[in-house]
Design a protein around this motif. Structure first.
Motif, PDB file in Angstrom:
ATOM      1  N   ASP A 216       0.814  -1.210   0.000  1.00  0.00           N
ATOM      2  CA  ASP A 216       0.000   0.000   0.000  1.00  0.00           C
ATOM      3  C   ASP A 216       0.856   1.273   0.000  1.00  0.00           C
ATOM      4  O   ASP A 216       0.362   2.361   0.286  1.00  0.00           O
ATOM      5  N   PHE A 217       2.153   1.138  -0.342  1.00  0.00           N
ATOM      6  CA  PHE A 217       3.043   2.286  -0.235  1.00  0.00           C
ATOM      7  C   PHE A 217       2.718   3.392  -1.224  1.00  0.00           C
ATOM      8  O   PHE A 217       2.903   4.575  -0.915  1.00  0.00           O
ATOM      9  N   LEU A 218       2.221   3.054  -2.406  1.00  0.00           N
ATOM     10  CA  LEU A 218       1.878   4.116  -3.359  1.00  0.00           C
ATOM     11  C   LEU A 218       0.695   4.929  -2.843  1.00  0.00           C
ATOM     12  O   LEU A 218       0.697   6.165  -2.917  1.00  0.00           O
ATOM     13  N   ALA A 219      -0.308   4.260  -2.316  1.00  0.00           N
ATOM     14  CA  ALA A 219      -1.455   4.971  -1.745  1.00  0.00           C
ATOM     15  C   ALA A 219      -1.003   5.860  -0.593  1.00  0.00           C
ATOM     16  O   ALA A 219      -1.445   7.014  -0.468  1.00  0.00           O
ATOM     17  N   ILE A 222       0.793   8.947  -1.992  1.00  0.00           N
ATOM     18  CA  ILE A 222      -0.121   9.951  -2.538  1.00  0.00           C
ATOM     19  C   ILE A 222      -0.785  10.735  -1.406  1.00  0.00           C
ATOM     20  O   ILE A 222      -0.984  11.945  -1.507  1.00  0.00           O
ATOM     21  N   ARG A 223      -1.099  10.066  -0.315  1.00  0.00           N
ATOM     22  CA  ARG A 223      -1.714  10.742   0.828  1.00  0.00           C
ATOM     23  C   ARG A 223      -0.738  11.716   1.507  1.00  0.00           C
ATOM     24  O   ARG A 223      -1.098  12.831   1.864  1.00  0.00           O
ATOM     25  N   ALA A 224       0.511  11.275   1.672  1.00  0.00           N
ATOM     26  CA  ALA A 224       1.484  12.093   2.427  1.00  0.00           C
ATOM     27  C   ALA A 224       2.889  11.779   1.926  1.00  0.00           C
ATOM     28  O   ALA A 224       3.590  10.942   2.516  1.00  0.00           O
ATOM     29  N   PRO A 225       3.328  12.417   0.834  1.00  0.00           N
ATOM     30  CA  PRO A 225       4.627  12.091   0.243  1.00  0.00           C
ATOM     31  C   PRO A 225       5.796  12.173   1.224  1.00  0.00           C
ATOM     32  O   PRO A 225       6.681  11.325   1.212  1.00  0.00           O
TER      33      PRO A 225
END
Length: 268
Positions: A216-219, A222-225
């Protein structure tokens, strides 16, 4: 020394006063400068309670954007280009709305310059597209371009860049994700070399982020780079659930995964 400071202040004011906004519309090309926009008959003072760029309440002298869009129809498509290469793709209908979420062109006054966006950074001026009551129109953060230099009428994204299109048999989530990509990503990123932004990296070439972010690292990115890559020079904003719901984020990821299998090298 005081004389030098005064001269520098006058120079900065004259440069800002000379700032120009170029419009390329159905009725032709027109250029507005800061002074003319500040004196526009529909200019007024507005309050923006939750400004996207400054992340606090802000006060602006602004013109209803619809009053500048001569000949533009609700079904048209516009691109708003910033000085740094950010290129927001916007359907015309929300920009023309007279109620609900309403688009305004905020104009920086040389006599009252806006604050810097951060240490060593310029302000959001000289022109900034802001929204009153954005929650009534599902207006996302990428629809608040600042340091605007040009607004132009263009064909829709799918017409200009067919290599961005998902396959004809793609799922409903993938097709919805393409809409989310246009709204939230295309202002900064290209995909398959397609797009007009010169701000961020391509999201499919040489590799799609779904290929190198596991789990889930991409999600989360996107939420908090900055929670994954603590990099002071990083420019990507995080997308809150108010700006991009979990469902919409899932659709965007579905589109990116789908496009990882549809790589097209530029010029082919």
């Amino acid at each position: 020394m005081r004389f030098l400071v005064a001269c520098l202040g006058l120079l900065a004011s004259s440069l800002l006063a000379a700032a120009e906004l170029n419009l390329e519309l159905p009725t032709g090309t027109r250029t507005w400068d800061s002074g003319a926009l500040l004196a526009h008959p529909q200019a007024r003072d507005i309050e923006i309670p939750a400004d996207v760029a400054y992340k606090r309440a802000m006060h602006y002298r602004a013109v209803p954007l619809a009053s500048l869009l001569d000949g533009v129809q609700a079904g048209d498509h516009l691109q708003v280009v910033a000085l740094d290469g950010f290129a927001a793709e916007l359907p015309a209908a929300p920009l023309l709305a007279q109620s609900g979420a309403r688009a305004w062109l905020a104009v920086e006054d040389p006599a009252r310059p806006w604050p810097a966006l951060g240490t060593g950074k310029p302000s959001a001026g000289p022109f900034y597209l802001v929204w009153s009551d954005p929650q009534q129109g599902d207006i996302g953060p990428e629809q608040w371009p600042f340091q605007v230099a040009r607004i132009r009428l263009l064909e829709p994204v799918a017409t200009r860049f067919p290599v961005l299109l998902p396959a004809s048999d793609a799922s409903a989530d993938v097709r919805a994700g393409f809409a989310q990509f246009q709204k939230n990503c295309l202002a900064c990123h290209r995909l398959n070399g397609a797009g007009d932004s010169a701000f961020g990296p391509d999201l499919n070439l040489p590799h799609n982020p779904t290929e190198y972010f596991s789990g889930d690292f991409l999600a989360r990115y996107i939420r908090a780079p900055q929670s994954l890559r603590n990099w002071p020079q990083g420019r990507m904003p995080g997308f809150s659930r108010e700006a991009l719901s979990d469902r919409q984020l899932g659709q965007l990821l579905a589109y990116l995964r789908h496009m990882a299998g549809r790589k097209v090298e530029p010029g082919r």
